[in-house]
Design a protein around this motif. Sequence first.
Motif, PDB file in Angstrom:
ATOM      1  N   VAL A  57       0.843  -1.118   0.117  1.00  0.00           N
ATOM      2  CA  VAL A  57       0.180   0.114   0.128  1.00  0.00           C
ATOM      3  C   VAL A  57       0.804   1.185  -0.020  1.00  0.00           C
ATOM      4  N   ALA A  58       1.847   1.291   0.864  1.00  0.00           N
ATOM      5  CA  ALA A  58       2.866   2.313   0.982  1.00  0.00           C
ATOM      6  C   ALA A  58       3.646   2.779  -0.245  1.00  0.00           C
ATOM      7  N   GLU A  59       4.002   1.693  -1.082  1.00  0.00           N
ATOM      8  CA  GLU A  59       4.640   1.736  -2.330  1.00  0.00           C
ATOM      9  C   GLU A  59       3.788   2.258  -3.256  1.00  0.00           C
ATOM     10  N   HIS A  60       2.554   1.910  -3.506  1.00  0.00           N
ATOM     11  CA  HIS A  60       1.814   2.290  -4.582  1.00  0.00           C
ATOM     12  C   HIS A  60       0.748   3.372  -4.377  1.00  0.00           C
ATOM     13  N   ALA A  61       0.210   3.541  -3.272  1.00  0.00           N
ATOM     14  CA  ALA A  61      -0.975   4.433  -3.081  1.00  0.00           C
ATOM     15  C   ALA A  61      -0.629   5.880  -2.434  1.00  0.00           C
ATOM     16  N   ASP A  62      -1.251   6.842  -2.593  1.00  0.00           N
ATOM     17  CA  ASP A  62      -0.886   8.326  -1.904  1.00  0.00           C
ATOM     18  C   ASP A  62      -1.676   8.292  -0.500  1.00  0.00           C
ATOM     19  N   LEU A  63      -2.783   7.494  -0.357  1.00  0.00           N
ATOM     20  CA  LEU A  63      -3.316   7.534   1.053  1.00  0.00           C
ATOM     21  C   LEU A  63      -3.803   6.049   1.508  1.00  0.00           C
ATOM     22  N   VAL A  64      -3.852   5.852   2.727  1.00  0.00           N
ATOM     23  CA  VAL A  64      -4.002   4.497   3.309  1.00  0.00           C
ATOM     24  C   VAL A  64      -5.154   4.846   4.235  1.00  0.00           C
ATOM     25  N   GLY A  65      -6.516   4.019   4.228  1.00  0.00           N
ATOM     26  CA  GLY A  65      -7.668   4.256   5.056  1.00  0.00           C
ATOM     27  C   GLY A  65      -7.313   3.306   6.173  1.00  0.00           C
ATOM     28  N   VAL A 119      -4.503   5.033  15.752  1.00  0.00           N
ATOM     29  CA  VAL A 119      -3.788   5.929  14.870  1.00  0.00           C
ATOM     30  C   VAL A 119      -2.195   5.634  15.310  1.00  0.00           C
ATOM     31  N   THR A 120      -1.795   5.449  16.514  1.00  0.00           N
ATOM     32  CA  THR A 120      -0.438   5.286  16.977  1.00  0.00           C
ATOM     33  C   THR A 120       0.142   4.155  16.379  1.00  0.00           C
ATOM     34  N   ALA A 121      -0.668   3.041  16.639  1.00  0.00           N
ATOM     35  CA  ALA A 121      -0.358   1.921  15.730  1.00  0.00           C
ATOM     36  C   ALA A 121      -0.066   1.755  14.349  1.00  0.00           C
ATOM     37  N   LEU A 122      -0.541   2.623  13.491  1.00  0.00           N
ATOM     38  CA  LEU A 122      -0.546   2.812  12.050  1.00  0.00           C
ATOM     39  C   LEU A 122       0.665   3.652  11.941  1.00  0.00           C
ATOM     40  N   HIS A 123       0.824   4.818  12.493  1.00  0.00           N
ATOM     41  CA  HIS A 123       2.049   5.293  12.335  1.00  0.00           C
ATOM     42  C   HIS A 123       3.325   4.432  12.615  1.00  0.00           C
ATOM     43  N   GLU A 124       3.318   3.733  14.052  1.00  0.00           N
ATOM     44  CA  GLU A 124       4.335   2.848  14.156  1.00  0.00           C
ATOM     45  C   GLU A 124       4.701   1.744  13.053  1.00  0.00           C
ATOM     46  N   ALA A 125       3.520   1.320  12.514  1.00  0.00           N
ATOM     47  CA  ALA A 125       3.656   0.093  11.457  1.00  0.00           C
ATOM     48  C   ALA A 125       4.027   0.702  10.290  1.00  0.00           C
ATOM     49  N   LEU A 126       3.947   2.088   9.856  1.00  0.00           N
ATOM     50  CA  LEU A 126       4.253   2.683   8.637  1.00  0.00           C
ATOM     51  C   LEU A 126       5.735   3.003   8.756  1.00  0.00           C
ATOM     52  N   GLY A 127       6.344   3.466   9.926  1.00  0.00           N
ATOM     53  CA  GLY A 127       7.853   3.644   9.957  1.00  0.00           C
ATOM     54  C   GLY A 127       7.999   4.900   9.302  1.00  0.00           C
ATOM     55  N   ARG A 160       7.738   5.158   6.189  1.00  0.00           N
ATOM     56  CA  ARG A 160       6.957   5.347   4.785  1.00  0.00           C
ATOM     57  C   ARG A 160       6.268   6.498   4.619  1.00  0.00           C
ATOM     58  N   ASN A 161       6.395   7.428   3.382  1.00  0.00           N
ATOM     59  CA  ASN A 161       5.607   8.582   3.328  1.00  0.00           C
ATOM     60  C   ASN A 161       4.349   8.198   2.389  1.00  0.00           C
ATOM     61  N   ILE A 162       3.448   8.256   3.131  1.00  0.00           N
ATOM     62  CA  ILE A 162       1.822   8.049   2.922  1.00  0.00           C
ATOM     63  C   ILE A 162       0.886   8.866   3.693  1.00  0.00           C
ATOM     64  N   GLY A 163       0.059   9.533   3.057  1.00  0.00           N
ATOM     65  CA  GLY A 163      -1.044  10.265   3.776  1.00  0.00           C
ATOM     66  C   GLY A 163      -1.858   9.433   4.628  1.00  0.00           C
ATOM     67  N   ILE A 164      -2.640   9.553   5.563  1.00  0.00           N
ATOM     68  CA  ILE A 164      -3.699   8.386   6.261  1.00  0.00           C
ATOM     69  C   ILE A 164      -5.175   9.274   6.250  1.00  0.00           C
ATOM     70  N   VAL A 165      -6.086   8.041   5.940  1.00  0.00           N
ATOM     71  CA  VAL A 165      -7.522   8.543   5.982  1.00  0.00           C
ATOM     72  C   VAL A 165      -8.275   7.988   7.398  1.00  0.00           C
ATOM     73  N   LEU A 166      -8.589   8.836   8.123  1.00  0.00           N
ATOM     74  CA  LEU A 166      -9.163   8.171   9.224  1.00  0.00           C
ATOM     75  C   LEU A 166     -10.616   7.945   9.021  1.00  0.00           C
ATOM     76  N   LYS A 167     -11.154   6.606   8.940  1.00  0.00           N
ATOM     77  CA  LYS A 167     -12.500   6.268   8.711  1.00  0.00           C
ATOM     78  C   LYS A 167     -13.204   6.345   9.828  1.00  0.00           C
ATOM     79  N   ILE A 168     -14.087   7.142  10.186  1.00  0.00           N
ATOM     80  CA  ILE A 168     -14.901   7.277  11.428  1.00  0.00           C
ATOM     81  C   ILE A 168     -16.311   6.504  11.209  1.00  0.00           C
ATOM     82  N   GLU A 169     -16.291   5.201  11.680  1.00  0.00           N
ATOM     83  CA  GLU A 169     -17.476   4.527  11.435  1.00  0.00           C
ATOM     84  C   GLU A 169     -17.944   3.585  12.829  1.00  0.00           C
ATOM     85  N   THR A 170     -17.349   4.005  13.722  1.00  0.00           N
ATOM     86  CA  THR A 170     -17.793   3.305  15.074  1.00  0.00           C
ATOM     87  C   THR A 170     -18.314   4.386  16.152  1.00  0.00           C
TER      88      THR A 170
END
Length: 640
Positions: free
Chosen positions: A461-469, A479-487, A489-499
């Motif tokens: 995802v980080a290699e091919h996309a501009d944004l990760v949802g 959000v912190t977990a996603l930041h850490e997993a991305l290391g 990698r330069n990619i924007g984040i979309v916060l999906k508010i569904e709960t």
Amino acid sequence: MAPRSQTIRLTAKPSTPSAESSVAMRALGRELARIEGHLRGVEDRLAPALAVVDSDWVESARNLVHYTALRQLELRELQLLLQQYGLSSLGRSESFVMGSLLEVRMRIAETLYARREARLPELAPLVERRGHALSWQTAEFLLHTHTHAAFGAKPEGRHVYVMVTAPSAAGADRAWLARLLRAGMNILRINCAHEGPAEWGRIIEALRTARRDTDLECRILMDLGGPKIRTGRIAEGVRVATWKLRRDDLGTLLEPALVILRPASRAATPLDGPVLALDDDWFDELRGGDVLRFRDTRGKRRKLVVRNVENGEAVAETTQRAYVVDGTQVTHVRRGRVLRRRRVRLGGVADGAIELAAGDLLILSGRDLEGHPARGDEPAIVACSLPEALSRVEVGHRVSFDDGKVEGVVERIEAADLHVRVRRTSRPIVKLRAEKGINLPDSVLSIAALTVEDRAQLAFVAEHADLVGLSFIRSPADVTALHEALGQRNIGIVLKIETRAGFEDLPHILLEAMRRPPLAVMIARGDLAVELGFERLAEVQEEILWLCEASHVPAIWATQVLDTLARTGVPSRAEVTDAAASVAAECVMLNKGPHVEEAARALVDILHRMERHHYKKRSIFRKLRVSGLVEMRTPSSLAD
């Protein structure tokens, strides 16, 4: 504790300056001063969180804090009084809260100074603080800057972007993508809950080619699947596949139906419907132009013509409707010569179903079992794909299935089984199938939004996309977990508010996300409606839009926008009105459908028109064609 707004009673605005109006103006000034103190106090308490946001987002983070602090107060009486004196009611201050508040205080101070009821030194501190506060112009600049960073350059002729969800790799080919780009698509969404890296790569490559063909830009959002709380497998009845053909009003065929063929070893469920699974050695010998002949369930002779075979998948077309069951015998013909006769299997068709009506009992189980309908005195039962999600459910909690089509309440809990009494169904009888979503709106779930499968997909995802949802966010920790997993990698984040949890903790989630921009918020209205109740959806989506504007974060208006138009080619009145309201967001998402190109063109037209009347929540008074009343003659009855 937040200060209580002082009750200032004034029945009408005095026509001339008077002692009464001066007293009221001073009271208003004191109330606004107390509110300013409250806002600064909350900012001081959240200083550690503000200190770690990205340097370009500090002003946005501070304004978010000021806005949430302002909305802790009951301000309706104060707003009415401010309006009576011709002052801003703060009702449009989301993007520059402190600046708006200080501007009103300045107007009051200047009025009192002009009446010689205030001294010049009293104005000086206000002037200085107002000079340092965020202005409306700067707030607009920040929102546009953040929007362009996430979504790319502004679309020509409008401010609001259009996002379209990709169908399967077979459907999202170069021609389809080129048509969508010309129709106005600015962002392509790929749902990682379906297919895999091979198919996603084909879609992305097709988009690159389509962009070169059209010379149009388009960014890519890849949505992680997140934790799937879904119904488990259900005992099958008869599995039937069919393909619909598009015809005009006179019955003339508009285009053939496409049928996906895959080798049996990888006949995963496609995104857009049934798939025929062929033995692997048979599939390996398929060629473009081959014909597959068979008789359908009605005994009618039918054929499929193979259009192309590539990347482990074939696409065939048919000009006649057919009904196919598992084990249908197919004759493989090439240039009139029969190569083989074999039976095919089906994938991507509905499994068995449990019929439910209001009053029925359904057992939702954490055990690994095959669900089935009620049998005599034995109630219907279905498994949950994520058993740990049921551990915090209590008696009295609500349970919803299939986007709210079935809603019930837990009556009893026995070990890993929840006994759910159905309270409401969308139709008199609803068929509940496998792989349908389960919502637990009253239960506190301790489930991470980022799954093991999501982590494995991040490199692609980080290699091919501009944004990760990031799906099903419940807390800043997600959000912190996603930041850490991305290391790095330069990619924007979309916060999906569904709960429910994600909505209720949105300010803290936004502050955490501001540590690593670009970012955007997707208002996933379908799941939110199930979680919070449909009657609250309009209110909730407004609150999310306000918080996004306060934090200068672009918002995505999602779920069933022009859905009937995309599926059938004919829009409903309600969804056109909904699409018009979407102009309050920075981006609008369309889902897949055979008429999605028409839906994209219609949406672009609606947005273009509505942007001339509205910007965010503000009305824009352009000249109206119906405003010719002043040119009308006086009615004869009033001539004298």
